[in-house]
Write a protein that holds these residues in place. Structure first.
Motif, PDB file in Angstrom:
ATOM      1  N   UNK A  20      46.638  36.529  39.541  1.00  0.00           N
ATOM      2  CA  UNK A  20      47.043  37.922  39.795  1.00  0.00           C
ATOM      3  C   UNK A  20      48.254  38.294  38.951  1.00  0.00           C
ATOM      4  N   UNK A  21      48.989  37.269  38.462  1.00  0.00           N
ATOM      5  CA  UNK A  21      50.204  37.540  37.688  1.00  0.00           C
ATOM      6  C   UNK A  21      49.917  37.868  36.230  1.00  0.00           C
ATOM      7  N   UNK A  22      48.664  37.653  35.789  1.00  0.00           N
ATOM      8  CA  UNK A  22      48.327  37.991  34.403  1.00  0.00           C
ATOM      9  C   UNK A  22      48.295  39.518  34.277  1.00  0.00           C
ATOM     10  N   UNK A  23      49.147  40.087  33.412  1.00  0.00           N
ATOM     11  CA  UNK A  23      49.283  41.547  33.378  1.00  0.00           C
ATOM     12  C   UNK A  23      48.055  42.313  32.892  1.00  0.00           C
ATOM     13  N   UNK A  24      47.179  41.673  32.107  1.00  0.00           N
ATOM     14  CA  UNK A  24      46.013  42.396  31.591  1.00  0.00           C
ATOM     15  C   UNK A  24      45.205  42.912  32.783  1.00  0.00           C
ATOM     16  N   UNK A  25      44.931  44.211  32.806  1.00  0.00           N
ATOM     17  CA  UNK A  25      44.177  44.754  33.929  1.00  0.00           C
ATOM     18  C   UNK A  25      45.067  45.422  34.969  1.00  0.00           C
ATOM     19  N   UNK A  26      46.395  45.225  34.874  1.00  0.00           N
ATOM     20  CA  UNK A  26      47.281  45.907  35.831  1.00  0.00           C
ATOM     21  C   UNK A  26      47.252  47.405  35.617  1.00  0.00           C
ATOM     22  N   UNK A  27      47.360  47.779  34.345  1.00  0.00           N
ATOM     23  CA  UNK A  27      47.404  49.205  34.046  1.00  0.00           C
ATOM     24  C   UNK A  27      46.030  49.824  34.152  1.00  0.00           C
ATOM     25  N   UNK A  28      45.978  51.045  34.675  1.00  0.00           N
ATOM     26  CA  UNK A  28      44.708  51.766  34.797  1.00  0.00           C
ATOM     27  C   UNK A  28      44.878  53.099  34.093  1.00  0.00           C
ATOM     28  N   UNK A  60      38.218  57.793  34.520  1.00  0.00           N
ATOM     29  CA  UNK A  60      37.700  56.615  35.211  1.00  0.00           C
ATOM     30  C   UNK A  60      38.143  56.595  36.671  1.00  0.00           C
ATOM     31  N   UNK A  61      37.182  56.356  37.545  1.00  0.00           N
ATOM     32  CA  UNK A  61      37.492  56.194  38.956  1.00  0.00           C
ATOM     33  C   UNK A  61      37.625  54.684  39.161  1.00  0.00           C
ATOM     34  N   UNK A  62      38.861  54.182  39.115  1.00  0.00           N
ATOM     35  CA  UNK A  62      39.069  52.728  39.186  1.00  0.00           C
ATOM     36  C   UNK A  62      38.772  52.238  40.600  1.00  0.00           C
ATOM     37  N   UNK A  63      37.766  51.371  40.774  1.00  0.00           N
ATOM     38  CA  UNK A  63      37.413  50.936  42.124  1.00  0.00           C
ATOM     39  C   UNK A  63      38.435  49.937  42.695  1.00  0.00           C
ATOM     40  N   UNK A  64      38.396  49.744  44.007  1.00  0.00           N
ATOM     41  CA  UNK A  64      39.350  48.845  44.664  1.00  0.00           C
ATOM     42  C   UNK A  64      39.309  47.447  44.042  1.00  0.00           C
ATOM     43  N   UNK A  65      38.075  46.956  43.714  1.00  0.00           N
ATOM     44  CA  UNK A  65      38.012  45.587  43.175  1.00  0.00           C
ATOM     45  C   UNK A  65      38.633  45.482  41.791  1.00  0.00           C
ATOM     46  N   UNK A  66      38.881  46.635  41.129  1.00  0.00           N
ATOM     47  CA  UNK A  66      39.477  46.563  39.798  1.00  0.00           C
ATOM     48  C   UNK A  66      40.976  46.265  39.883  1.00  0.00           C
ATOM     49  N   UNK A  67      41.486  46.129  41.117  1.00  0.00           N
ATOM     50  CA  UNK A  67      42.890  45.781  41.293  1.00  0.00           C
ATOM     51  C   UNK A  67      43.080  44.281  41.514  1.00  0.00           C
ATOM     52  N   UNK A  68      41.951  43.531  41.577  1.00  0.00           N
ATOM     53  CA  UNK A  68      42.035  42.106  41.890  1.00  0.00           C
ATOM     54  C   UNK A  68      41.469  41.277  40.737  1.00  0.00           C
TER      55      UNK A  68
END
Ligand code: HEC
Length: 138
Positions: A20-28, A60-68
């Motif tokens: 979860x600490x890998x920053x890639x994917x944090x930003x939406x 883009x409608x970022x889904x909940x799973x795109x936060x994990x």
């Protein structure tokens, strides 16, 4: 035996938390919409919005799973390469390539339709969207 199980579960948990600490994917990022195609009908736009816009627009409608993680990495990559190929919010071409993918059934990707039943296109909807995309000019 029990100790091994507990240890493996703890190990898996630590790995899950660590990734979860890998920053890639944090930003939406959803940059501004600058140029949109002229849709021949509101219905065609609606079909494209539900089947394509999550990966091919700046809305883009970022889904909940795109936060994990690791799903966040996959979603981010799909949106990045999807926007690079075709972006309905930074429109500067015609809809011919898009129409082709719809006719072939290669877009939207199968793994996406599985998670987003609303994006599935019936045969009639496919034909409708294909015709609309072909009608969009430069
Ligand atoms: C889950 C995200 C996602 C959705 C939803 C999606 N696409 Fe794509 N699309 C991609 C990605 C990623 C690429 C680039 C890599 C590839 O070709 O697979 C791509 C590539 C494309 C390309 C260019 C490359 C090619 O295959 O010709 C077109 C055109 C396209 N998509 C059209 C569409 C249309 C039209 C829709 C809606 C009916 C749609 N896509 C829905 C992710 C998506």
């Amino acid at each position: 035996m029990r100790r091994i199980l507990v240890r493996s579960a703890l190990g898996a948990l630590v790995v899950f938390l660590a990734i979860q600490l890998v920053p890639y994917g944090w930003e939406k990022p959803n940059p501004p919409v600058v140029a949109e195609p002229t849709w021949p009908s509101a219905r065609a736009e609606e079909l494209a919005r539900s089947a394509c816009y999550d990966c091919h627009s700046n809305e883009t409608d970022w889904p909940a799973y795109s936060y994990v993680a690791p799903m966040s990495w996959l979603v981010r990559r799909d949106v990045e390469s999807g926007r690079d190929e075709l972006n309905f919010s930074e429109w500067d071409g015609d809809g011919d390539d898009a129409a082709e993918t719809v006719a072939e059934g290669s877009m939207p990707p199968a793994q996406y339709s599985l998670l987003h039943p609303g994006a599935r296109l019936s045969d009639a909807e496919r034909q409708e969207l294909e015709a609309a995309l072909l009608a969009i000019d430069d």
